[in-house]
Design a protein around this motif. Sequence first.
Motif, mmCIF file in Angstrom:
data_model
loop_
_atom_site.group_PDB
_atom_site.id
_atom_site.type_symbol
_atom_site.label_atom_id
_atom_site.label_comp_id
_atom_site.label_asym_id
_atom_site.label_seq_id
_atom_site.Cartn_x
_atom_site.Cartn_y
_atom_site.Cartn_z
ATOM 1 N N THR A 1 -61.526 17.693 30.562
ATOM 2 C CA THR A 1 -61.884 17.417 31.961
ATOM 3 C C THR A 1 -63.376 17.234 32.178
ATOM 4 N N GLN B 1 -61.184 21.091 36.227
ATOM 5 C CA GLN B 1 -60.415 20.458 37.291
ATOM 6 C C GLN B 1 -59.210 21.324 37.651
ATOM 7 N N VAL C 1 -55.383 22.198 35.653
ATOM 8 C CA VAL C 1 -55.423 21.903 34.221
ATOM 9 C C VAL C 1 -55.212 23.192 33.434
#
Length: 582
Positions: free
Chosen positions: A98, A103, A106
């Motif tokens: 990410t 993020q 995730v």
Amino acid sequence: MTQPRIIRVSGALAEAVGLAGASLYELVQVGDRGLLGEVIRLEGDRGTIQVYEDTTGLRVGENVLPTGRALTVELGPGLLGSVLDGVGRPLRSMADRTGDFIQPGVSAETLDSGQRWHFAPEFRPGDTIGPGDVLGAVPERPGFMHRVLVPPGVHGRLRRLDAGDFTIRDSIGELEDGTALHLAHAWPVRQPRPSAIRVASTQPFVTGQRVFDFLFPVAEGGSVAVPGGFGTGKTVIEQALAKYAEADIVVYIGCGERGNEMAEVLTEFPGLVDPRTGRSIMDRSVLVVNTSNMPVAAREASVYLGITVAEYYRDMGYRVAVMADSLSRWGEALREIAARLQEMPGEEGYPTYLGNRLGKFYERAGRVRALGRPERTGVLTVISAISPPGGDFSEPMTQASLRVVGALWALDPALAHQRQFPAVDWETSYSLHADQTAPWFVEHGGAEWPDLRREILELLQRELELREIAGLIGPEALQDRDRLLLEVARIVRETVLGQSAFDPNDAFSPIEKTYRLALLARSAYQAGLAALGRGATFEQLAIGPLRRTLSAVRWSPQTELASRVSEAEAALTALAGATGTP
């Protein structure tokens, strides 16, 4: 059955209906992005969820998916050297997926499921095994063997146990009832790992810092509170302990610390060289990172995650040190969550169960005999930094910690500004373990260790009284004996208790060196008194050269310690024989 859905969102908390079948502290996936959360309150089919990720954009009406399990961490080979976030996700893997910022939604496995490990079994088919038995060993890091344990609750007769190279997902063996055995197993972080029996400890947690080992020792398996205001050196002390303290494994928990401080830790920690092996300290360390801009709920999880990893290595029979920096941020997270739950506030807004939660955390420290065979003893020592607002030690987090810890290392901003390191206030600090560790120090340090410690503490206490008087009438108006005491106390503070974190000869102090320095300081006082008794004046004692002679012992390498001590003893003998005759 109705799909659980969100009906309210408030910061890190979300309320959902349709959770009648959920259990307390069950993990759930919240919203369309699958944010990680945990059920912390149940009323009928309504549940309150603390979300471990940023809830920005979360909407009423989005679905909630129960997972049927509590917040767990996967324990197995590959933990050493890893850097995890508060819920056990490796930051390196997250960054690869990410970028520099995590993020929402995730997930990542704590352990690398693709790496293969060479397993050497220690049991054979037909053997009966039980919880905690060491199935075999895996070379996790150079010179470090990872002992593969039978998970708690698993027992039976072995049908097979294979040698070879395996991933953590491969089956390395099987019980006759069909239970598969693996290199790793999961464990709920809020639940302490079981042990056979707790064992009293008489061996100290040797830190290599003279002020701790000499004045305020803590037994292995004990717990220490290190409160101090901004700039008092808490992080530097914990890095020094991680490098030099006698621990096999170090678990560092950065709980709610500023991002720039944690970036400094992540940069400097791998650069620390283990003096015992010559390799990076990361070879025997696990870092749990939760910065202040991360969701507040994850701060609470990070502390439990770190202590669970530490218990796992303790169960292998290793000595583990947990550095928690700082528990104040953890308490602030509890306070914020309790306020959003509209719970009855206690002192300064903290929840009324603050002391209970702290006690349960500190009680996970200890020296234990691990479950299973072969018989082994493991140690878990907790050193927790506390950041009281304004350096006020009367605030709830510090006071709640003092009720359960075995030692207090109080840091003083005034000493830190005077370049005293460690900046420990010896008037406020204390240790409840001094008596039980005294026999060990007598054996490994010197026969006079307990008396020497008591006399040095008395000398420092007398110095505080004299400094108040000297501030009113001036030091020149004091009697020569009192002026001598002030000068020797200064030698104690600068030479015996003070250290340099940057000097290779002084950053770590062996027990022998600590004892010799304290003995020389006491001898300097006795020699000065003897000279004054023979008619010498304070000005004739030549305190400056004496201070330099003792300081040379402090800065000497271990190979030159004996010769430097001999030089200092000769100077003290000459001082004791001085008289007032020109």
